[in-house]
Design an enzyme around this catalytic site. Structure first.
Site, PDB file in Angstrom:
ATOM      1  N   SER A 126       0.831  -1.202   0.000  1.00  0.00           N
ATOM      2  CA  SER A 126       0.000   0.000   0.000  1.00  0.00           C
ATOM      3  C   SER A 126       0.869   1.257   0.000  1.00  0.00           C
ATOM      4  CB  SER A 126      -0.965  -0.060   1.189  1.00  0.00           C
ATOM      5  OG  SER A 126      -1.973   0.916   1.078  1.00  0.00           O
ATOM      6  N   ASP A 169      -9.241  -6.563  -3.979  1.00  0.00           N
ATOM      7  CA  ASP A 169      -8.752  -5.346  -3.319  1.00  0.00           C
ATOM      8  C   ASP A 169      -9.676  -4.180  -3.656  1.00  0.00           C
ATOM      9  OD1 ASP A 169      -7.334  -3.085  -2.426  1.00  0.00           O
ATOM     10  OD2 ASP A 169      -5.404  -4.037  -2.807  1.00  0.00           O
ATOM     11  N   HIS A 210      -7.017  -6.129   0.345  1.00  0.00           N
ATOM     12  CA  HIS A 210      -5.870  -5.224   0.476  1.00  0.00           C
ATOM     13  C   HIS A 210      -5.013  -5.716   1.635  1.00  0.00           C
ATOM     14  CE1 HIS A 210      -3.916  -1.415  -0.358  1.00  0.00           C
ATOM     15  NE2 HIS A 210      -3.882  -1.155   0.934  1.00  0.00           N
TER      16      HIS A 210
END
Length: 355
Positions: A28, A128, A163
């Site tokens: 991320s 995600d 995610h």
């Protein structure tokens, strides 16, 4: 117990490290920072691992998003670089590749030619909902435009993951989860795949760690400047053989938002200790980096970002800076360059370790 975090604070040590063979990976915001650090100091690295991250200078995809640069970068980051409305509004990899070349020609990052032969792992979970797969696909295109061979890129969009960084730990979140602590159980250890792709054949991971997970004062690397939004402490895992003088490589593992060791929720700009989540040091201790590093003489550096939410720096989720919150001058961004306060600090840690 070997591998435990020592309560003492030590100075980050120097070891015998093979130059130009270090690597970096992240999830991320740590993935966006991975790309920035990789390009800024490509002569120091042999490869990178990008989990749910977009291309270099992604926040500058559409400069006309707002009259003020800071607002434009933030809007780009929140929308085009994370969850664009339609695939056609994803970042333009060709535009960002040109920006990378211009930045290198200006001497703000290493020469793009260093990327030739680098090994890059790029992953996006098909479930995600935080950073869309269409964005991550542009990261692969971006690297190919900069001369990284398609055979040197491992790109995976086939796993129905949310995610997260993926482990095989039963206690971690279900694979499709899109919420903190962003560590999901998918039946395999993703960090091992990243390091194997970058370095080729590696020894099997250690069942019992031989080395030390040390805590060091990282403020010496960023001057304790508040705009850095970095924690007081950083962590490093050093295998016993490396401490005893074996030649090593260094891997930098960059956590994502809300994953630093001291992450705290903010409520109306104030630290809310009552709702502090119990994530602690899980990214440092349970994602599998240390075990495979231990058996392959790889030291793992875990720099730490932290949340700040005040008139100087708005970073409440403790993200790494990939949209400019740490810029000293709003009209002259440097968050992506060798002069960026976070990039300079992390590379200083790498240099101290010997890489």
């Amino acid at each position: 117990m070997a591998g435990d975090i020592h309560s003492e604070v030590v100075q980050l040590g120097a070891y015998k490290v093979e130059k130009g063979r270090s690597s970096v990976s992240g999830l991320s915001s740590g993935a966006f920072m991975t790309v920035q650090l990789h390009l800024a100091h490509s002569s120091s690295f042999a490869g990178a691992g990008v989990i749910a991250g977009g291309p270099y200078r992604c926040a500058e995809s559409f400069r006309a998003a707002a009259p003020v640069p800071e607002d434009a970068y933030e809007l780009n980051a929140l929308h085009l670089c994370m969850n664009p409305l339609v695939p056609q509004t994803t970042p333009d990899a060709q535009h960002l590749a040109r920006l990378a070349h211009q930045t290198a020609e200006a001497g703000e990052i290493d020469a793009i030619s260093h990327l030739g032969g680098h090994r890059v792992y790029i992953f996006t979970g098909s479930k995600d909902s935080v950073v869309y797969s269409s964005v991550v696909a542009r990261t692969r295109e971006f690297y190919e435009l900069l001369g990284v061979g398609s055979g040197d890129i491992a790109y995976d969009d086939s796993v129905p993951a949310g995610h997260s960084i993926i482990t095989d730990n039963a206690e971690d979140s279900p694979l499709g989860t899109n919420q903190p602590p962003y560590i999901n159980n998918g039946g395999f250890i993703q960090s091992h795949g990243i390091l194997r792709h970058i370095y080729g054949d590696l020894n099997p991971p250690s069942e019992r760690l031989s080395g030390r997970l040390v805590r060091f004062d990282q403020t010496e690397f960023f001057g304790n400047e508040p705009r850095a939004s970095m924690s007081r402490f950083g962590y490093a895992y050093v295998p016993k053989a490396v401490e005893e003088g074996a030649q090593a490589r260094v891997h930098i593992a960059l956590h994502g938002c809300k994953q630093g060791y001291n992450f705290i929720d903010f409520t109306f700009g104030q630290s809310d200790f009552a709702s502090q989540p119990p994530y602690g040091n899980r990214y440092i201790t349970t994602t599998g980096y240390n075990e495979i590093a231990d058996s392959n003489n790889i030291s793992v550096l875990y720099p730490q970002a932290e949340g700040t939410d005040n008139s100087t720096t708005q970073n409440p989720d403790g993200c790494w800076d990939w949209w400019g919150y740490s810029n000293p001058h709003p009209m002259r961004p440097d968050y992506y360059s060798r002069n960026a306060i976070q990039i300079k600090a992390i590379h200083g840690m790498l240099s101290r370790l010997g890489g």
